[in-house]
Design an enzyme around this catalytic site. Structure first.
Site, mmCIF file in Angstrom:
data_model
loop_
_atom_site.group_PDB
_atom_site.id
_atom_site.type_symbol
_atom_site.label_atom_id
_atom_site.label_comp_id
_atom_site.label_asym_id
_atom_site.label_seq_id
_atom_site.Cartn_x
_atom_site.Cartn_y
_atom_site.Cartn_z
ATOM 1 N N SER A 255 38.572 -2.761 66.749
ATOM 2 C CA SER A 255 39.645 -1.794 66.973
ATOM 3 C C SER A 255 39.153 -0.543 67.666
ATOM 4 O O SER A 255 37.961 -0.344 67.882
ATOM 5 C CB SER A 255 40.313 -1.440 65.648
ATOM 6 O OG SER A 255 39.591 -0.419 65.011
ATOM 7 N N GLY A 256 40.118 0.322 68.010
ATOM 8 C CA GLY A 256 39.827 1.560 68.710
ATOM 9 C C GLY A 256 39.537 2.712 67.775
ATOM 10 O O GLY A 256 39.373 3.837 68.230
ATOM 11 N N ASP A 257 39.524 2.452 66.469
ATOM 12 C CA ASP A 257 39.207 3.525 65.524
ATOM 13 C C ASP A 257 38.493 2.897 64.327
ATOM 14 O O ASP A 257 38.050 1.752 64.409
ATOM 15 C CB ASP A 257 40.498 4.278 65.143
ATOM 16 C CG ASP A 257 40.230 5.750 64.822
ATOM 17 O OD1 ASP A 257 39.225 6.035 64.139
ATOM 18 O OD2 ASP A 257 41.021 6.615 65.246
ATOM 19 N N ASP A 258 38.375 3.631 63.218
ATOM 20 C CA ASP A 258 37.613 3.130 62.070
ATOM 21 C C ASP A 258 38.133 1.763 61.600
ATOM 22 O O ASP A 258 39.340 1.551 61.524
ATOM 23 C CB ASP A 258 37.724 4.114 60.907
ATOM 24 C CG ASP A 258 37.298 5.527 61.301
ATOM 25 O OD1 ASP A 258 36.313 5.668 62.049
ATOM 26 O OD2 ASP A 258 37.960 6.482 60.852
#
Ligand code: NAG
Ligand code: NAG
Ligand code: NAG
Ligand code: NAG
Ligand code: NAG
Ligand code: NAG
Ligand code: NAG
Length: 474
Positions: A255-258
């Protein structure tokens, strides 16, 4: 003479037989299909219906929001009669946001795809979360998540690895252009609910966070694949937020975050709400998150985060492993954190703690609300191609204490900083750690703790549910 049938021919034979056998053959175009499936769940249901019974059409174009609502309204009447299950057959089912009910299972066939509507009017608004005081993208309300539930008990969202596609580009674009009037929706959000299972699904392209249990108790998230472009904004994987007794197992997240972000409210709103996330188990997580953390604790942690146990984690090409994010003004605490068994391949920082994360909901936060960070244990880890071993930055006058790191070997990347550890305002010990840690974490002989007794969420009873359903297909 032996007859060999190709796969296509076999399918045709089955197809034709189904038409011939159908006892409800409308114009020869609609026919009944019988499907059998089984799965394990926290509860099985006495009644099953197909979303096609309520007029849904899986052609990828028909809007099915009303059909989902009608189906779930209808099935909610069976809550006290053994509960109910809504089956979503193979197809592409376009829908806006809909609400779940109690004693209910949503089951997606392996070839079922829920397609999130791109019409903003299909996403009604709800109030900001009380523990945040405002939306995260914009000050006012929030678009309701695609699959939403509040004040529920005993809810299962599962399938034979069926898909929920958030078609997030529309929202990412609005976010980048600063055109969001309200906070983006999530794919799945359950509020004030208990006994929740989310399992065996693939979640694609969420507008923002993917799975958000908030103010919940007894939550199991299992065998979920979450995929979003690594440059998509805020597409966090799983965010347990002010929840007690949560288990996240066997998940694969890009993903693009945590990948997992543990939270509990924001500054003065989170302090006032006062609901921690505690008793959280994370096991066998595989994460690829080039710009964020494998497991983040915070930055919204004002209700407190305690007793988190993570083990058997595989991190690939991620910015940091376990990261603590906080700031003055947050208050709250992050304590009794245990991580054991983590393999890291290509990381910027293996360990990262940030005491000046900033980002406040408004300027009314309390400048004297200092967070307490203590008893943080990391052990049995290996890393390769790590750029920086650690960047540990506590808060001046409010050091992060009780840090313990043991049996950790980090192979550094060819291009690496001269000093692999930087530490300020932290206290603790290390043992058997390579490369040599900073002076603030002197050597001891201590093997860091990891609790032996299991948490309640590991002892919940699981049943095998077997179902046969007959449904109309076009
Ligand atoms: C909804 O529930 C009622 C029972 O309350 C049932 O008679 C009816 O057939 C159901 N509607 C559909 C479309 O299945
Ligand atoms: C879904 O639940 C929320 C919160 O209770 C409510 O505001 C909303 O009207 C519900 N939506 C539908 C379509 O029933
Ligand atoms: C849901 O539960 C919360 C907390 O108990 C309560 O404040 C809220 O009024 C409830 N909402 C609904 C729609 O029942
Ligand atoms: C769910 O996933 C687990 C682990 O991948 C697998 O063992 C199980 O068979 C799956 N169940 C279903 C119903 O697909
Ligand atoms: C589920 O589907 C995703 C996407 O197609 C795939 O990557 C994953 O391996 C599948 N999981 C299982 C257990 O089959
Ligand atoms: C050290 O960690 C590795 C995993 O990285 C593990 O296999 C090994 O058993 C640990 N050694 C000790 C003494 O605990
Ligand atoms: C090591 O990490 C760098 C980024 O820091 C990456 O470009 C390179 O491909 C990695 N090498 C290996 C062998 O994974």
């Amino acid at each position: 003479m032996a007859i060999f049938l190709s796969k296509l021919q076999i399918k045709l034979v089955i197809f034709i037989s189904l038409i011939l056998l159908s006892n409800n053959n409308v114009n020869g175009r609609r026919y009944h299909i019988t499907d059998s499936f089984d799965y394990t769940a926290i509860s099985c249901r006495a009644h099953t219906a197909s979303v096609t019974d309520f007029g849904a059409v899986g052609d990828g174009e028909t809007v099915n929001t009303a059909a989902f609502k009608a189906a779930i309204d209808n099935l909610s009447q069976l809550a006290t009669d053994g509960g109910s299950q809504l089956f979503v057959p193979p197809g592409r089912w376009l829908t806006g946001s809909f609400n779940l009910t109690s004693h209910f299972t949503l089951y997606l066939h392996q070839d079922a795809v829920l397609l999130a509507s791109q019409d903003v009017d299909e996403w009604p608004l709800i109030d900001p979360l009380p523990s945040y005081g405002r939306g995260r993208d914009a000050a006012g309300g929030r678009y309701t998540s695609l699959i939403f539930g509040t004040n529920l008990t005993d809810v299962v969202i599962t399938g034979g690895n069926g898909t929920i596609d958030g078609q997030g580009d529309l929202w990412w674009d609005k976010f980048h252009k600063g055109q969001l009037q309200y906070t983006r929706p999530y794919l799945i959000e359950l509020m004030y609910s208990d006994n929740i299972q989310i399992s065996n699904l693939t979640l694609l392209n969420s507008p923002s966070w993917n799975v958000h249990p908030v103010y919940c108790n007894n939550v199991v998230v299992q065998s979920i694949t979450i995929l979003a472009p690594v440059n998509s904004p805020n597409t966090d994987g799983i965010n347990p937020d002010s929840c007690t007794n949560t288990k996240i197992e066997d998940c694969y997240i890009v993903s693009g975050d945590d990948c997992v972000a543990v939270k509990s409210g924001w500054d003065q709103y989170g302090i006032a709400f006062g609901m921690p996330t505690k008793q959280l188990v994370i096991r066998r997580l595989t994460c690829i998150s080039p710009t964020s953390a494998v497991i983040a604790l915070g930055s919204e942690m004002s209700g407190g985060i305690e007793d988190v146990r993570a083990e058997d984690i595989l991190a690939i090409n991620s910015e940091s492993g376990v990261r603590i994010k906080t700031a003055v003004g947050r208050g709250g605490y992050v304590k009794d954190i245990y991580v054991k068994g983590m393999t890291m391949k290509t990381m910027k920082w293996a360990f990262w703690m940030t005491g000046n994360y900033g980002s406040h909901p408004d300027d009314k936060y309390d400048p004297n609300a200092y967070p307490v960070i203590q008893n943080i244990n990391y052990r049995d880890m290996v890393g390769e191609n790590v750029t920086m071993a650690a960047r540990l930055e506590g808060i001046v006058g409010d050091p992060f204490t009780g840090i313990c790191i043991s049996n950790v070997t980090l192979g550094l990347a060819p291009k690496t900083k001269k000093v692999p550890w930087t530490c300020t305002d932290v206290e603790g010990v290390t043992s058997d750690v390579v490369p040599q840690p900073c002076n603030l974490l002197p050597q001891s002989s201590k093997k860091c703790d990891f609790p032996l007794e299991s948490l309640a969420i590991d002892n919940i009873e699981i049943q095998t549910c077997s179902h046969t359903i007959k449904y109309l297909q076009k």
